[in-house]
Design a protein around this motif. Sequence first.
Motif, mmCIF file in Angstrom:
data_model
loop_
_atom_site.group_PDB
_atom_site.id
_atom_site.type_symbol
_atom_site.label_atom_id
_atom_site.label_comp_id
_atom_site.label_asym_id
_atom_site.label_seq_id
_atom_site.Cartn_x
_atom_site.Cartn_y
_atom_site.Cartn_z
ATOM 1 N N LEU A 92 14.284 -6.298 1.046
ATOM 2 C CA LEU A 92 13.568 -5.321 1.689
ATOM 3 C C LEU A 92 12.751 -6.203 2.578
ATOM 4 O O LEU A 92 12.234 -7.315 2.417
ATOM 5 N N VAL A 93 12.311 -5.503 3.877
ATOM 6 C CA VAL A 93 11.915 -5.997 4.997
ATOM 7 C C VAL A 93 10.807 -5.175 5.381
ATOM 8 O O VAL A 93 11.068 -3.814 5.545
ATOM 9 N N ALA A 94 9.367 -5.674 5.864
ATOM 10 C CA ALA A 94 8.524 -4.745 6.011
ATOM 11 C C ALA A 94 8.633 -4.423 7.479
ATOM 12 O O ALA A 94 9.020 -5.072 8.435
ATOM 13 N N VAL A 95 8.377 -2.918 7.975
ATOM 14 C CA VAL A 95 8.522 -2.527 9.290
ATOM 15 C C VAL A 95 7.158 -2.864 9.980
ATOM 16 O O VAL A 95 6.141 -2.722 9.247
ATOM 17 N N LYS A 96 7.253 -3.472 10.973
ATOM 18 C CA LYS A 96 5.974 -4.046 11.901
ATOM 19 C C LYS A 96 5.716 -2.809 12.756
ATOM 20 O O LYS A 96 6.279 -1.976 13.311
ATOM 21 N N VAL A 129 12.406 3.261 4.090
ATOM 22 C CA VAL A 129 11.999 3.957 2.746
ATOM 23 C C VAL A 129 10.553 3.581 2.861
ATOM 24 O O VAL A 129 9.862 2.891 3.616
ATOM 25 N N VAL A 130 9.733 4.492 2.270
ATOM 26 C CA VAL A 130 8.322 4.503 2.203
ATOM 27 C C VAL A 130 7.842 4.306 0.730
ATOM 28 O O VAL A 130 8.563 4.538 -0.276
ATOM 29 N N GLN A 164 13.211 7.493 0.576
ATOM 30 C CA GLN A 164 13.704 7.687 1.963
ATOM 31 C C GLN A 164 12.695 8.431 2.731
ATOM 32 O O GLN A 164 11.871 9.361 2.488
ATOM 33 N N LYS A 165 12.543 7.776 4.157
ATOM 34 C CA LYS A 165 11.616 8.223 4.881
ATOM 35 C C LYS A 165 12.029 9.949 5.592
ATOM 36 O O LYS A 165 10.883 10.602 5.638
ATOM 37 N N GLN A 213 0.871 -1.100 0.092
ATOM 38 C CA GLN A 213 0.103 0.072 0.070
ATOM 39 C C GLN A 213 0.817 1.382 -0.059
ATOM 40 O O GLN A 213 2.075 1.169 0.547
ATOM 41 N N VAL A 214 0.362 2.317 -0.371
ATOM 42 C CA VAL A 214 1.328 3.653 -0.461
ATOM 43 C C VAL A 214 1.348 4.080 0.906
ATOM 44 O O VAL A 214 0.366 3.937 1.727
ATOM 45 N N GLY A 215 2.308 4.221 1.351
ATOM 46 C CA GLY A 215 2.589 4.803 2.906
ATOM 47 C C GLY A 215 3.437 3.743 3.515
ATOM 48 O O GLY A 215 3.785 3.882 4.829
ATOM 49 N N ASP A 216 3.251 2.363 3.209
ATOM 50 C CA ASP A 216 3.798 1.203 3.912
ATOM 51 C C ASP A 216 5.561 1.651 4.089
ATOM 52 O O ASP A 216 6.059 1.957 2.904
ATOM 53 N N GLU A 217 5.956 1.327 5.234
ATOM 54 C CA GLU A 217 7.498 1.831 5.627
ATOM 55 C C GLU A 217 8.223 0.065 5.345
ATOM 56 O O GLU A 217 7.816 -0.920 5.819
ATOM 57 N N LEU A 218 9.435 0.235 4.535
ATOM 58 C CA LEU A 218 10.305 -0.872 4.307
ATOM 59 C C LEU A 218 11.729 -0.672 4.724
ATOM 60 O O LEU A 218 11.850 0.426 4.850
#
Length: 116
Positions: free
Chosen positions: A112-116, A67-68, A86-87, A24-29
């Motif tokens: 890439l790894v998703a931020v939880k 990154v976003v 970049q965030k 989704q747009v806005g997800d952080e990785l």
Amino acid sequence: MKKLFITVLFLGFTIFLSAQNTPQVGDELVIKATESSTYEHIDFPKPNILIKRGSVANYKSVVGNTVVIEEVNTKADGTVVVVLKQKDGGKFFNFKKKVTADYNAAIAAKELVAVK
């Protein structure tokens, strides 16, 4: 009746699993280090371009960056391509504001790894 219940349960579980893998747009990785010297699924500039720009030709400066996802595009063959920034609003290698990545392949390769 029992077969119908199992079929509906299986379909619901399949839809639930596929919904978790959709970016989704806005997800952080977070960008992780690779075993090779280059990234396969994130479109960073090649080392010769970095040298021409006066930067050091390694990717250590991007490892660990958050990154976003700014944009999500799906190609005709089903490949999901995301545009990353970049965030903190900085630039990659001091000259590139955004990069693209093959989302599913980069997640599978642990680039890439998703931020939880």
